[in-house]
Design a protein around this motif. Structure first.
Motif, PDB file in Angstrom:
ATOM      1  N   MET A  94      26.149  78.804   1.070  1.00  0.00           N
ATOM      2  CA  MET A  94      25.913  78.541  -0.352  1.00  0.00           C
ATOM      3  C   MET A  94      26.501  77.182  -0.758  1.00  0.00           C
ATOM      4  N   HIS A  95      27.682  76.872  -0.235  1.00  0.00           N
ATOM      5  CA  HIS A  95      28.275  75.551  -0.478  1.00  0.00           C
ATOM      6  C   HIS A  95      27.397  74.467   0.147  1.00  0.00           C
ATOM      7  N   TYR A  96      26.878  74.749   1.338  1.00  0.00           N
ATOM      8  CA  TYR A  96      26.001  73.788   2.012  1.00  0.00           C
ATOM      9  C   TYR A  96      24.736  73.540   1.194  1.00  0.00           C
ATOM     10  N   ALA A  97      24.202  74.599   0.599  1.00  0.00           N
ATOM     11  CA  ALA A  97      22.997  74.451  -0.224  1.00  0.00           C
ATOM     12  C   ALA A  97      23.253  73.500  -1.391  1.00  0.00           C
ATOM     13  N   ASP A  98      24.400  73.628  -2.022  1.00  0.00           N
ATOM     14  CA  ASP A  98      24.749  72.712  -3.108  1.00  0.00           C
ATOM     15  C   ASP A  98      24.863  71.280  -2.603  1.00  0.00           C
ATOM     16  N   ALA A  99      25.419  71.117  -1.407  1.00  0.00           N
ATOM     17  CA  ALA A  99      25.610  69.774  -0.856  1.00  0.00           C
ATOM     18  C   ALA A  99      24.273  69.119  -0.523  1.00  0.00           C
ATOM     19  N   VAL A 100      23.347  69.878   0.033  1.00  0.00           N
ATOM     20  CA  VAL A 100      22.022  69.355   0.358  1.00  0.00           C
ATOM     21  C   VAL A 100      21.246  69.036  -0.913  1.00  0.00           C
ATOM     22  N   GLY A 101      21.404  69.904  -1.906  1.00  0.00           N
ATOM     23  CA  GLY A 101      20.664  69.778  -3.158  1.00  0.00           C
ATOM     24  C   GLY A 101      19.660  70.904  -3.288  1.00  0.00           C
ATOM     25  N   LEU A 102      19.785  71.692  -4.341  1.00  0.00           N
ATOM     26  CA  LEU A 102      18.921  72.866  -4.502  1.00  0.00           C
ATOM     27  C   LEU A 102      17.472  72.472  -4.738  1.00  0.00           C
ATOM     28  N   GLN A 103      17.251  71.321  -5.351  1.00  0.00           N
ATOM     29  CA  GLN A 103      15.877  70.851  -5.545  1.00  0.00           C
ATOM     30  C   GLN A 103      15.210  70.617  -4.198  1.00  0.00           C
ATOM     31  N   THR A 104      15.941  70.004  -3.266  1.00  0.00           N
ATOM     32  CA  THR A 104      15.408  69.748  -1.919  1.00  0.00           C
ATOM     33  C   THR A 104      15.052  71.038  -1.215  1.00  0.00           C
ATOM     34  N   ILE A 105      15.973  71.996  -1.241  1.00  0.00           N
ATOM     35  CA  ILE A 105      15.730  73.273  -0.557  1.00  0.00           C
ATOM     36  C   ILE A 105      14.580  74.019  -1.215  1.00  0.00           C
ATOM     37  N   ALA A 106      14.541  74.047  -2.535  1.00  0.00           N
ATOM     38  CA  ALA A 106      13.463  74.735  -3.247  1.00  0.00           C
ATOM     39  C   ALA A 106      12.108  74.100  -2.936  1.00  0.00           C
ATOM     40  N   ASP A 107      12.066  72.777  -2.860  1.00  0.00           N
ATOM     41  CA  ASP A 107      10.811  72.088  -2.539  1.00  0.00           C
ATOM     42  C   ASP A 107      10.321  72.436  -1.145  1.00  0.00           C
ATOM     43  N   ARG A 108      11.224  72.484  -0.187  1.00  0.00           N
ATOM     44  CA  ARG A 108      10.819  72.793   1.186  1.00  0.00           C
ATOM     45  C   ARG A 108      10.384  74.266   1.304  1.00  0.00           C
ATOM     46  N   LEU A 109      11.098  75.153   0.649  1.00  0.00           N
ATOM     47  CA  LEU A 109      10.692  76.561   0.648  1.00  0.00           C
ATOM     48  C   LEU A 109       9.316  76.732   0.006  1.00  0.00           C
ATOM     49  N   THR A 110       9.087  76.024  -1.072  1.00  0.00           N
ATOM     50  CA  THR A 110       7.789  76.098  -1.748  1.00  0.00           C
ATOM     51  C   THR A 110       6.680  75.608  -0.830  1.00  0.00           C
ATOM     52  N   ALA A 111       6.938  74.542  -0.088  1.00  0.00           N
ATOM     53  CA  ALA A 111       5.943  74.015   0.841  1.00  0.00           C
ATOM     54  C   ALA A 111       5.607  75.049   1.916  1.00  0.00           C
ATOM     55  N   TYR A 112       6.614  75.727   2.427  1.00  0.00           N
ATOM     56  CA  TYR A 112       6.354  76.763   3.443  1.00  0.00           C
ATOM     57  C   TYR A 112       5.666  77.976   2.820  1.00  0.00           C
ATOM     58  N   PRO A 133       1.221  81.886   2.844  1.00  0.00           N
ATOM     59  CA  PRO A 133       1.219  82.657   1.581  1.00  0.00           C
ATOM     60  C   PRO A 133       1.556  84.136   1.744  1.00  0.00           C
ATOM     61  N   LYS A 134       1.412  84.680   2.945  1.00  0.00           N
ATOM     62  CA  LYS A 134       1.729  86.092   3.153  1.00  0.00           C
ATOM     63  C   LYS A 134       3.219  86.330   3.383  1.00  0.00           C
ATOM     64  N   VAL A 135       3.963  85.261   3.607  1.00  0.00           N
ATOM     65  CA  VAL A 135       5.398  85.385   3.889  1.00  0.00           C
ATOM     66  C   VAL A 135       6.166  85.262   2.577  1.00  0.00           C
ATOM     67  N   LYS A 136       6.612  86.371   2.045  1.00  0.00           N
ATOM     68  CA  LYS A 136       7.193  86.407   0.706  1.00  0.00           C
ATOM     69  C   LYS A 136       8.579  85.770   0.639  1.00  0.00           C
ATOM     70  N   TYR A 137       9.325  85.769   1.744  1.00  0.00           N
ATOM     71  CA  TYR A 137      10.704  85.284   1.669  1.00  0.00           C
ATOM     72  C   TYR A 137      10.809  83.765   1.588  1.00  0.00           C
ATOM     73  N   PHE A 138       9.703  83.051   1.714  1.00  0.00           N
ATOM     74  CA  PHE A 138       9.750  81.606   1.525  1.00  0.00           C
ATOM     75  C   PHE A 138       9.788  81.222   0.043  1.00  0.00           C
ATOM     76  N   ALA A 139       9.302  82.069  -0.827  1.00  0.00           N
ATOM     77  CA  ALA A 139       9.277  81.741  -2.257  1.00  0.00           C
ATOM     78  C   ALA A 139      10.705  81.607  -2.777  1.00  0.00           C
ATOM     79  N   PRO A 140      11.056  80.474  -3.390  1.00  0.00           N
ATOM     80  CA  PRO A 140      12.420  80.311  -3.918  1.00  0.00           C
ATOM     81  C   PRO A 140      12.777  81.434  -4.885  1.00  0.00           C
ATOM     82  N   SER A 141      13.991  81.939  -4.775  1.00  0.00           N
ATOM     83  CA  SER A 141      14.437  83.037  -5.622  1.00  0.00           C
ATOM     84  C   SER A 141      14.520  82.584  -7.079  1.00  0.00           C
TER      85      SER A 141
END
Length: 309
Positions: free
Chosen positions: A245-263, A268-276
């Motif tokens: 969780m600390h690492y996620a803040d360091a990387v930037g949540l916008q970056t992680i959310a964007d990459r999850l959204t791309a996946y 589209p059938k993989v539900k766990y890629f959608a940002p929480s």
């Protein structure tokens, strides 16, 4: 009054408590293997666990040199719930074009002591296999782990799993397994492609982080730092990064959310890629998880206060 404590990593504490006369004295005390080395103690509170039991189990953990973290009772608790998609994505990627050693190298380069396939070899590929076999639920043509188990490759304990083990301990890439990966990948209709280290990294760790946000939303963990302690001291997450969780803040949540959204758009059938929802709220408010949780965390229900020692 005697406490009934279970070392289970998945079974429901509430189900155990329901068949006792004193459900308030039932609690999970999940130690991590090897228990004489790993510092984490994941204490799991059932719906009827009382405060005295909670305090006692926490004090026991501290007295024997553990780092107690309190979890609510939900399948997989904190750590194993988050780990689920780490393993799932590792297996998916070798069907799509990567190989076990390639995936494991990305994990160890990040700082994990071993990758998902080496870890599976250590714990044993046959966990749950025999039960599924008795029920007729195995498929050696489309499921790689079933094929390995059926051929006797159960992991380090048999000298062969995803890897070969020359002296019982030293991992060696298995060309037999690599060939089997290609065969089963074809059986599943995959057109194999090259994988970058970046994609492997993102698909291993970003779903795990995303699930950490859901663990907080569901009230399973009390605060982000409890998840970080769980992973650094129970799963050997590289401590220099501070935990997932600390690492996620360091990387930037916008970056992680964007990459999850791309996946999520690609699969589209993989539900766990959608940002929480929690990750989205942090991004929308232009806030780190740490700051957002300090301000808004109380709206997410966590049953007990962690006892002071």
């Amino acid at each position: 009054e005697c406490i009934l404590a279970s070392n289970t990593s998945y079974l429901s504490i509430d189900e155990m408590a329901s068949v006792t006369k004193r459900p308030q004295k039932v609690m999970g005390m999940h130690f991590f293997s090897p228990a004489n080395v790993m510092k984490l103690l994941e204490n799991v509170q059932g719906a009827k666990t009382d405060d005295q039991t909670l305090v006692t189990c926490t004090q026991i953990g501290a007295k024997i040199g553990k780092w107690p973290v309190l979890s609510q009772n939900m399948h997989g608790f904190i750590g194993n719930r988050m780990l689920t998609f780490y393993g799932t994505e590792a297996r998916n990627m070798i069907m799509e074009g990567a190989l076990p050693a390639q995936v494991d190298k990305v994990a160890t380069d990040f700082g994990m002591p071993m990758g998902p396939f080496a870890m599976t070899d250590l714990t044993g590929l046959d966990i749950g296999f025999q039960a599924r076999k008795r029920n007729g639920n195995i498929d050696v043509k489309t499921n790689l782990q079933d094929a390995l188990c059926e051929s006797g490759r159960l992991g380090m304990k048999t000298g062969a799993g995803y890897y070969d083990y020359k002296d019982g301990r030293t991992r060696v890439t298995s060309e037999l397994v690599n060939d089997l990966v290609l065969q089963i990948s074809a059986n599943n209709g995959h057109k194999r492609r090259d994988f970058s280290e970046q994609e492997i990294f993102e698909r291993l760790f970003y779903p795990l982080i995303n699930e950490g946000f859901k663990v907080l939303m569901d009230g399973v963990a009390r605060q982000p730092s409890d998840i970080d302690v769980t992973y650094c001291h129970g799963y050997n997450w590289p401590r220099i990064t501070g935990g997932p969780m600390h690492y996620a803040d360091a990387v930037g949540l916008q970056t992680i959310a964007d990459r999850l959204t791309a996946y999520a758009e690609k699969y589209p059938k993989v539900k766990y890629f959608a940002p929480s929802d929690l990750m989205r709220k942090c991004v929308e408010s232009n806030s780190s998880l740490t700051k957002y949780w300090a301000k808004n965390g109380k709206q997410y229900k966590f049953v007990a206060k962690a006892p002071r020692l």
